[in-house]
Design an enzyme around this catalytic site. Sequence first.
Site, short mmCIF file in Angstrom:
data_model
loop_
_atom_site.label_atom_id
_atom_site.label_comp_id
_atom_site.label_asym_id
_atom_site.label_seq_id
_atom_site.Cartn_x
_atom_site.Cartn_y
_atom_site.Cartn_z
N SER A 1 1.04 -1.12 0.12
CA SER A 1 -0.02 -0.03 0.13
C SER A 1 0.68 1.28 0.12
O SER A 1 1.69 1.30 0.69
CB SER A 1 -0.92 0.04 1.05
OG SER A 1 -1.57 1.27 1.58
N TYR B 1 -2.03 0.07 10.36
CA TYR B 1 -2.39 -0.34 9.32
C TYR B 1 -1.02 -0.42 8.38
O TYR B 1 -0.52 -1.47 7.88
CB TYR B 1 -3.63 0.11 8.37
CG TYR B 1 -3.73 -0.39 7.04
CD1 TYR B 1 -4.05 -1.56 6.62
CD2 TYR B 1 -3.14 0.57 5.89
CE1 TYR B 1 -4.18 -1.76 5.15
CE2 TYR B 1 -3.41 0.47 4.71
CZ TYR B 1 -3.68 -0.81 4.18
OH TYR B 1 -3.95 -1.17 3.04
N GLU C 1 0.21 3.85 1.58
CA GLU C 1 0.07 4.13 2.88
C GLU C 1 1.68 3.83 3.68
O GLU C 1 1.82 4.55 4.81
CB GLU C 1 -1.07 3.49 3.96
CG GLU C 1 -2.45 4.20 3.29
CD GLU C 1 -2.56 5.55 4.07
OE1 GLU C 1 -2.20 5.84 4.94
OE2 GLU C 1 -3.39 6.13 3.50
#
Length: 371
Positions: free
Chosen positions: A141, A170, A143
């Site tokens: 990801s 996460y 992120e």
Amino acid sequence: MSCKGKCSCRKPSKKKAIITGITGQDGSHLADLLLYLNYEVVGVVRRSSTDTTQRIKHLLGNKNLKLVEGDITDYSSIFNVLKENQDACEFYNLAAQSHVAASFKNPEATWDATCKGCFNVLRAIVDLDLQNRIRFYQASSSEMFGKSYDEDGYAKYQDEKTKFLPQSPYAIAKCAAHEAVRLYRDAYGLHASAGILFNHEGPRRGEQFVTRKITKWIGKFNKFLKRNNILPKDITKSCLDKDCDMIFASGIQESFPKLRLGNIDAYRDWGYAGDYVKAMWLMLQQNRGDDYVICTGESHSIREFLEEAFKCIEISDWYNYIIQDPQFYRPAEVDYLRGKNFKAGSKLKWKPETTFKQLVTMMVEHDIKNS
């Protein structure tokens, strides 16, 4: 030398792929693609008291799709799935707890589903001695980059060489899983690839994510307008100020709650999930496993998303229809993400096909139709 009869070296008539997270947005799009390519698809689903197959209902009658029970957080469960499907040539690990805000509230479950789950699959592949027979894809990801970026002289960006600086449980779990892929690729020669996907959306996006939250609200608000036979110009301006959390229209009793959001100044690189699953598949068709950033190369703020979305129902003063609520702010914000997909373009020959405006319009039109 020729093979006769039932020979184990004979190639199967079609490829088989295993997908964890098949009932999610990406899993459903990937299943669409693989079935179109004439794969046999084994979808791993957790036992649940509720029906989680809404996104793949259109596929449930396909003879090439089989759903099996499995839990990515349970090693023995994943081991058994792989043992029973040793003829699979591709494994796509899309299962995760993928909502950033939820990861702050439940970091343990996020870690188990997002990181431990990846390790369980990699370990099972090696324990079954499948590392030379199956190719593995891990959903990484953007992120993971968090507040980290590079600069090309005129703008900030992230690519495969940008360092990770995760800003949520996460993202931390995704970083650990990403490094696990590198380790197993180097240590065991596994054909393993990680797709560092930037934000990818669509009508199948979960309703807790900001883009779908916006378009779902617009769909319901449009229904409210139609039901009461009113136009946006009929909305009472005095009831669109910042101190009022409801929307009123002249001459009717009914009101409608404003859209509540958190930080609308964050920038994201938004693409269409249907485009991005093609990149996943292309990674596993290469001679060697590798890591790839998958993105559009453009960054747009949530403000811009709101503007495009409200245009679809002919409202320009969208800021009067929302409330910025502190409860929706993250403890640690990621302010800016914009990827560079040069590697994916040159090696995979992949590029996004859906523009930002087309994506927003697609989502709004879907939620208006289905509200």
